[in-house]
Write a protein that holds these residues in place. Structure first.
Motif, PDB file in Angstrom:
ATOM      1  N   TYR A 154       2.950  -6.142 -79.974  1.00 49.42           N
ATOM      2  CA  TYR A 154       4.347  -6.513 -80.213  1.00 49.42           C
ATOM      3  C   TYR A 154       5.044  -5.603 -81.225  1.00 49.42           C
ATOM      4  O   TYR A 154       6.183  -5.151 -80.959  1.00 49.42           O
ATOM      5  CB  TYR A 154       4.456  -7.973 -80.655  1.00 49.42           C
ATOM      6  N   TRP A 198       5.926  -2.382 -79.496  1.00 48.14           N
ATOM      7  CA  TRP A 198       6.995  -2.596 -78.513  1.00 48.14           C
ATOM      8  C   TRP A 198       8.332  -2.776 -79.202  1.00 48.14           C
ATOM      9  O   TRP A 198       9.357  -2.221 -78.773  1.00 48.14           O
ATOM     10  CB  TRP A 198       6.672  -3.823 -77.664  1.00 48.14           C
ATOM     11  N   ASP A 199       8.353  -3.533 -80.304  1.00 45.25           N
ATOM     12  CA  ASP A 199       9.598  -3.785 -81.016  1.00 45.25           C
ATOM     13  C   ASP A 199      10.124  -2.509 -81.669  1.00 45.25           C
ATOM     14  O   ASP A 199      11.337  -2.349 -81.842  1.00 45.25           O
ATOM     15  CB  ASP A 199       9.372  -4.867 -82.081  1.00 45.25           C
ATOM     16  N   TRP A 213       9.788   0.603 -80.373  1.00 44.19           N
ATOM     17  CA  TRP A 213      10.271   1.536 -79.360  1.00 44.19           C
ATOM     18  C   TRP A 213      11.344   0.958 -78.441  1.00 44.19           C
ATOM     19  O   TRP A 213      11.983   1.714 -77.702  1.00 44.19           O
ATOM     20  CB  TRP A 213       9.102   2.012 -78.495  1.00 44.19           C
ATOM     21  N   ARG A 214      11.566  -0.333 -78.463  1.00 43.06           N
ATOM     22  CA  ARG A 214      12.524  -0.917 -77.517  1.00 43.06           C
ATOM     23  C   ARG A 214      13.949  -0.482 -77.844  1.00 43.06           C
ATOM     24  O   ARG A 214      14.299  -0.250 -79.007  1.00 43.06           O
ATOM     25  CB  ARG A 214      12.429  -2.447 -77.542  1.00 43.06           C
ATOM     26  N   PRO A 215      14.800  -0.341 -76.813  1.00 42.76           N
ATOM     27  CA  PRO A 215      16.206   0.019 -77.050  1.00 42.76           C
ATOM     28  C   PRO A 215      16.916  -1.087 -77.825  1.00 42.76           C
ATOM     29  O   PRO A 215      16.663  -2.281 -77.621  1.00 42.76           O
ATOM     30  CB  PRO A 215      16.780   0.179 -75.636  1.00 42.76           C
ATOM     31  N   ARG A 216      17.787  -0.705 -78.733  1.00 42.60           N
ATOM     32  CA  ARG A 216      18.516  -1.667 -79.555  1.00 42.60           C
ATOM     33  C   ARG A 216      20.016  -1.490 -79.360  1.00 42.60           C
ATOM     34  O   ARG A 216      20.503  -0.376 -79.133  1.00 42.60           O
ATOM     35  CB  ARG A 216      18.159  -1.494 -81.036  1.00 42.60           C
TER      36      ARG A 216
END
Length: 246
Positions: A18, A21-22, A24-27
Motif C-alpha cells: 500500500y 502504491w500510494d 506512485w498513484r496519480p494525485r
C-alpha cells in the motif's frame, strides 16, 4: 502450505504494497493543497546534532516505500515461510519502517512563529502522534500478518532453540555514536577546506551529485569516513592472548 496460510501471505503482500502504491498513484491538484506555515528563525534549526541523522533516516524510509522494500521483505519471509525466526526479522523491519517515518521530519508549530518544535517536547509528541497514518497502519498490519503466517500457521514441530543473549541496544548505541562522530568530523573537514554543509541535511544529502559538483570539498566525506573506520578498528581491536610455548 495450507490455503489459510496462503491467504494470509497474500494479505501481507497487499498491505505491505500500500505505501508504494500510494506513493506512485496519480494525485489530483486538491491533494497537493496546503498552507504555508511560519517557521520562525531558521538559524535555530542548526542547533540539534540529530538533524543529519533524522534527514538520512527520512531519506532511507522514503526510498524504502518508493521502491517497494516492504514487499521485498515480505517476499523474503515467504521464501522462508517455514522459519519463525525469518518471520520475526521481517516483522521487525516492517515495524521499524512504520515507526521511524513519523519521527524523522522537523515539525514546526502551527500557531506561532517560534521555530521548530523541540525534540521530545510535549508539542513534538502530540504532533508525532497525529503524524501516524494509513502508511504506518498498513505496515504494522503486514508485520502482524507475517508473524501469524510464520508462527500460528507455519509448519509445526519447529525446534525451539534458545537464542543467545545479544545486547542489541549496545550495538544500536555504538552505531549512533559512530554516525554522530563521522558527521562531526566530515562537517569540520569540509568547512576547514572552504566548503559548506548544512546540519539540516545528512550524509546522504551531502553527497548528491549536483551538490558535489558545486562544492567539491564535500568529497572529503569519503577519506574522513575511511580514516575513521581504520582508527576505530585500530583502537577497538581486542588484544589476543599470546600462547605460552612449553
Amino acid at each position: 502450505m495450507s490455503r489459510l496460510a496462503l491467504l494470509v501471505w497474500v494479505a501481507a503482500l497487499a498491505t505491505a504494497a500500500y505505501p508504494t502504491w500510494d506513493t506512485w498513484r496519480p494525485r489530483s491538484d486538491s491533494e497537493y493543497g496546503g498552507s504555508i506555515a511560519c517557521l520562525g528563525d531558521l538559524s535555530s534549526w542548526d542547533k540539534s546534532p540529530f538533524l543529519p541523522l533524522r534527514s538520512d533516516l527520512a531519506t532511507l524510509t522514503q526510498l524504502a516505500t518508493t521502491w517497494a522494500v516492504p514487499v521485498l521483505v515480505v517476499l523474503t519471509a515467504l521464501g522462508h515461510w517455514h522459519s519463525a525466526a525469518a518471520g520475526r526479522r521481517a516483522a521487525a523491519v516492517l515495524t521499524l519502517i512504520a515507526f521511524v517515518k513519523p519521527l524523522t521530519p522537523v515539525y514546526a508549530g502551527d500557531a506561532s512563529c517560534e521555530g521548530p518544535l523541540h525534540l521530545f517536547s510535549l508539542g513534538w509528541f502530540e504532533t508525532v502522534a497525529v503524524a501516524y497514518g494509513p502508511w504506518e497502519l498498513f505496515l504494522l498490519t503486514a508485520a502482524l500478518l507475517v508473524l501469524l503466517a510464520t508462527h500460528a500457521l507455519g509448519p509445526a514441530g519447529e525446534p525451539a532453540t534458545a537464542a543467545p543473549f545479544r545486547p542489541s541496544w549496545h550495538r544500536g548505541l555504538t552505531l549512533l555514536i559512530d554516525y554522530l562522530a563521522v558527521t562531526l568530523l566530515v562537517t569540520l573537514a569540509v568547512r576547514i577546506a572552504g566548503g559548506w554543509l548544512s546540519t539540516m541535511e545528512g550524509l546522504l544529502q551531502w553527497l548528491r551529485f549536483e551538490q558535489v559538483l558545486e562544492d567539491p570539498a564535500r568529497l572529503l566525506c569519503y577519506p574522513v569516513l575511511v580514516l575513521y573506520i581504520l582508527l576505530r578498528r585500530r583502537f577497538t581491536r581486542r588484544p589476543t592472548l599470546a600462547r605460552g610455548v612449553a
